[in-house]
Design an enzyme around this catalytic site. Structure first.
Site, PDB file in Angstrom:
ATOM      1  N   VAL A   1       0.806  -1.224   0.000  1.00 31.48           N
ATOM      2  CA  VAL A   1       0.000   0.000   0.000  1.00 31.48           C
ATOM      3  C   VAL A   1       0.838   1.273   0.000  1.00 31.48           C
ATOM      4  O   VAL A   1       0.321   2.360  -0.272  1.00 31.48           O
ATOM      5  CB  VAL A   1      -0.961  -0.017   1.213  1.00 31.48           C
ATOM      6  CG1 VAL A   1      -0.209   0.289   2.504  1.00 31.48           C
ATOM      7  CG2 VAL A   1      -2.131   0.929   1.021  1.00 31.48           C
ATOM      8  N   TYR A   2       2.131   1.189   0.283  1.00 30.89           N
ATOM      9  CA  TYR A   2       2.953   2.398   0.345  1.00 30.89           C
ATOM     10  C   TYR A   2       3.039   3.049  -1.040  1.00 30.89           C
ATOM     11  O   TYR A   2       3.539   2.453  -2.000  1.00 30.89           O
ATOM     12  CB  TYR A   2       4.370   2.088   0.837  1.00 30.89           C
ATOM     13  CG  TYR A   2       4.461   1.668   2.284  1.00 30.89           C
ATOM     14  CD1 TYR A   2       3.415   1.883   3.183  1.00 30.89           C
ATOM     15  CD2 TYR A   2       5.610   1.064   2.776  1.00 30.89           C
ATOM     16  CE1 TYR A   2       3.514   1.499   4.509  1.00 30.89           C
ATOM     17  CE2 TYR A   2       5.720   0.677   4.105  1.00 30.89           C
ATOM     18  CZ  TYR A   2       4.663   0.888   4.961  1.00 30.89           C
ATOM     19  OH  TYR A   2       4.769   0.501   6.275  1.00 30.89           O
ATOM     20  N   SER A   3       2.553   4.272  -1.105  1.00 26.37           N
ATOM     21  CA  SER A   3       2.579   5.044  -2.348  1.00 26.37           C
ATOM     22  C   SER A   3       2.009   4.243  -3.516  1.00 26.37           C
ATOM     23  O   SER A   3       2.541   4.256  -4.620  1.00 26.37           O
ATOM     24  CB  SER A   3       4.001   5.544  -2.666  1.00 26.37           C
ATOM     25  OG  SER A   3       4.466   6.394  -1.642  1.00 26.37           O
ATOM     26  N   ASP A   4       0.913   3.529  -3.200  1.00 23.20           N
ATOM     27  CA  ASP A   4       0.176   2.810  -4.243  1.00 23.20           C
ATOM     28  C   ASP A   4       1.062   1.816  -4.992  1.00 23.20           C
ATOM     29  O   ASP A   4       0.981   1.679  -6.209  1.00 23.20           O
ATOM     30  CB  ASP A   4      -0.445   3.811  -5.224  1.00 23.20           C
ATOM     31  CG  ASP A   4      -1.473   3.185  -6.151  1.00 23.20           C
ATOM     32  OD1 ASP A   4      -2.075   2.174  -5.757  1.00 23.20           O
ATOM     33  OD2 ASP A   4      -1.664   3.718  -7.263  1.00 23.20           O
ATOM     34  N   GLY A   5       1.923   1.150  -4.249  1.00 25.22           N
ATOM     35  CA  GLY A   5       2.782   0.127  -4.854  1.00 25.22           C
ATOM     36  C   GLY A   5       4.101   0.637  -5.391  1.00 25.22           C
ATOM     37  O   GLY A   5       4.986  -0.169  -5.713  1.00 25.22           O
TER      38      GLY A   5
END
Length: 326
Positions: free
Chosen positions: A60-64
């Site tokens: 989920v970090y920065s949308d992958g």
């Protein structure tokens, strides 16, 4: 750098883990303060050169895009066998039904997506990011077991939850003969020590590796109480973690400053040395957006605090409301 076993496993990890939440496309996801790829890569390289072999990110970090940046950096700066890659699953990756959580469908889909983004055939440590109250834990544990048996992950870990939940998950996995969690990534630092009550004793008893997140309280332990940063001004989740017990927290921060000044070292080294001195702790997860962040983290591994210094750091603490599970 010093190394230790990851909990009860035979895997060697550095005493410092580089947290990669700070690396990602700022316009993607909920972290506008992240560093884009060209600014992120020097920190990953600096960590490797310092002997850090343990790296933590999440789908989920920065949308992958954090996983993508980390994966490409390893291709250029290291061999796969040199690094221990940890990532996580649970957060929502797409709108609509089945876009997140810990169902069998979500886990099976997301592990493949993380493998593609990281550019690797396997993940060393695959962790559930939070507890999923909408999915039976048996479904989650069996799916994780199947991922390990398929060779997509070497080990599995968990993150912030109640100690009773973690104990339940360990017992269910043992009862069924499924792969058990070997790590707990929880919220622990000098400003939030509630995990010392139940979670740390449980982990020590069960030989679980403890890899705390936010060991510097999102930077609050490294600067004067009233000093702000770009991240602290935009980090809504961080604000929620430190909304109460301000007077006591200020006294802890003052104690860190006093000891750091007497030792002639940066405050980050003192705060991390306190955590590394706890027998249950394996490897704190440290974020780095400036070169000295990594330098201080590495130096903290060799900094031993006296009993009196530890007592001075811990004395101002007051009980806090349970936090970090959201």
């Amino acid at each position: 750098m010093k190394y230790t076993k990851l909990g009860g496993t035979g895997l060697d990890v550095s005493r410092i883990c580089l947290g990669c939440m700070s690396y990602g496309i700022p316009e993607r996801g909920n972290h506008p303060w992240t560093l884009p790829e060209e600014e992120s890569r020097p920190f990953i390289r600096q960590a490797l050169e310092a002997g850090i072999n343990f790296f933590d990110t999440a789908n989920v970090y920065s949308d992958g895009t954090s996983e993508e940046i980390v994966g490409r950096a390893f291709k250029d700066f290291a061999t796969r066998d040199e690094v221990v890659i940890a990532t996580k699953v649970h957060g929502r990756m797409r709108p609509g039904p089945n876009g997140g959580g810990l169902s069998r469908r979500a886990i099976m889909s997301e592990v493949d997506a993380s493998l593609r983004r990281l550019g690797t055939d396997y993940i060393d440590l695959y962790q559930i990011h939070r507890w999923d109250y909408t999915t039976p834990i048996e479904e989650t544990l069996e799916a994780l077991h199947d991922i390990v048996k398929a060779g997509k992950a070497r080990y599995i870990g968990a993150s912030s939850m109640y100690a009773w939940q973690f104990a339940q998950a360990l017992a269910i996995a043992e009862r069924h003969g499924w792969t058990k969690f070997v790590t707990m990534q929880n919220y622990l630092n000098l400003l939030y020590r509630e995990e010392e009550r139940e979670m740390l004793p449980l982990c020590k008893q069960e030989h679980i590796g403890v890899i705390p997140w936010s060991p510097l309280a999102r930077g609050r332990l490294t600067r004067d109480w009233d000093e702000a940063s770009a991240r602290s001004e935009t980090d809504e989740f961080g604000k929620s973690l430190y909304a109460k017990a301000g007077d006591a927290d200020r006294r802890v921060v003052d104690a860190v400053r006093t000891i750091a000044e007497s030792r002639g070292v940066p405050r980050a080294q003192v705060a991390l040395a306190w955590l590394l001195g706890k027998s249950a702790i394996t490897s704190p997860i440290v974020g780095a957006t400036k070169p000295h962040h990594l330098a201080d983290a590495v130096a903290a591994v060799d900094l031993e605090l006296t009993y009196a210094e530890v007592e001075a750091l811990e004395a101002p603490y007051v009980p806090h409301a349970v936090a970090g599970f959201a």
